[in-house]
Design an enzyme around this catalytic site. Structure first.
Site, PDB file in Angstrom:
ATOM      1  N   HIS A 197     -15.809   1.697 -10.782  1.00  0.00           N
ATOM      2  CA  HIS A 197     -14.968   2.247  -9.704  1.00  0.00           C
ATOM      3  C   HIS A 197     -14.347   1.112  -8.875  1.00  0.00           C
ATOM      4  CE1 HIS A 197     -17.033   5.865 -11.034  1.00  0.00           C
ATOM      5  NE2 HIS A 197     -18.158   5.211 -10.855  1.00  0.00           N
ATOM      6  N   GLU A 200     -20.660   4.416  -4.024  1.00  0.00           N
ATOM      7  CA  GLU A 200     -21.031   3.761  -5.284  1.00  0.00           C
ATOM      8  C   GLU A 200     -20.307   2.425  -5.493  1.00  0.00           C
ATOM      9  OE1 GLU A 200     -20.605   6.245  -8.741  1.00  0.00           O
ATOM     10  OE2 GLU A 200     -21.056   4.608 -10.112  1.00  0.00           O
ATOM     11  N   HIS A 244     -23.235   1.159 -12.506  1.00  0.00           N
ATOM     12  CA  HIS A 244     -22.989   2.428 -11.811  1.00  0.00           C
ATOM     13  C   HIS A 244     -24.258   2.892 -11.121  1.00  0.00           C
ATOM     14  CE1 HIS A 244     -19.046   3.454 -13.704  1.00  0.00           C
ATOM     15  NE2 HIS A 244     -19.491   2.563 -14.583  1.00  0.00           N
ATOM     16  N   GLU A 295     -26.817   3.264 -15.133  1.00  0.00           N
ATOM     17  CA  GLU A 295     -26.848   4.171 -13.976  1.00  0.00           C
ATOM     18  C   GLU A 295     -28.134   3.808 -13.245  1.00  0.00           C
ATOM     19  OE1 GLU A 295     -24.591   6.152 -12.859  1.00  0.00           O
ATOM     20  OE2 GLU A 295     -23.292   6.712 -14.544  1.00  0.00           O
TER      21      GLU A 295
END
Ligand code: ZN
Length: 214
Positions: free
Chosen positions: A8, A45, A100, A177
């Protein structure tokens, strides 16, 4: 040559048209990028992925590795997942790690590691090595004390065919993650600078293990 992808971008939310543009990931189409998830207290995030990426780069460079990030700062939008994959393919021949944190259920804890499914013509040439990198990261990440995700099956692994960062990669690639930003214990850890150092140590240890054995 290693590429670290801080998932992101800090200002993706301000550029909906840009990040919602549709891109071709080979096996289908996807939005260019997403905003990522946010904790209930507003920790985003991209702020997490950016902080950890800096720590990883510092450590890898101290070991003499050549490292490229997929974006120069955390103050803009993108790049699109297709561009991230292209950067990985150009500068990350040895390995690509995309960082992430998940937006899972409130009562779910833990991390998982994602690697590409075998897709003929796409990932068949990198899937086995990506799995080996995923196994190294799974093992080293357990040393942080974060448990494997208890809100999904797979014992901390996920094999995907719908992520452009995986399907378009010509290099061994994994997504981490790192924990569940919606769980009180996990988010306290994910925001903690000391724990972020542990995460960076785990990513570097996995890369050293993976590349050392290559
Ligand atoms: Zn993400």
């Amino acid at each position: 040559m290693i590429v670290i992808d801080p998932g992101h971008n800090g200002m993706n939310w301000a550029f909906p048209e840009e990040i919602n543009q549709i891109v071709d990931i080979g096996t289908g189409t996807k939005a260019c990028n997403t905003t990522g998830t946010t904790s209930y207290e507003g920790y985003a995030e991209p702020d997490f992925t950016w902080a950890v990426a800096q720590l990883v780069v510092e450590r890898l460079e101290a070991l003499g590795a050549t490292v490229t990030l997929t974006r120069p700062d955390n103050d803009g939008w993108g790049p699109c997942i297709t561009e991230r994959a292209a950067i990985g393919n150009e500068f990350g021949r040895d390995a690509v790690v995309s960082i992430h944190a998940d937006g899972g259920p409130d009562d779910g804890r833990g991390f998982h590691v994602i690697y590409p499914k075998v897709l003929p013509g796409y990932t068949d040439d990198i899937a086995a090595e990506s799995q080996r990198l995923a196994e190294a990261l799974h093992a080293s990440y357990l040393d942080t004390g974060m448990p494997v995700a208890d809100y999904r099956s797979g014992d901390g692994y996920s094999v995907r065919d719908d992520l452009g960062g995986l399907t378009l990669s010509d290099s061994p690639v994994v997504f981490l993650e790192a924990g569940n930003m919606r769980h009180a214990t996990d988010i306290a850890l994910l925001q903690d600078p000391t724990f972020q150092e542990k995460i960076a140590d785990a990513i570097v240890a996995a890369l050293v293990e993976f590349l050392g054995a290559a």
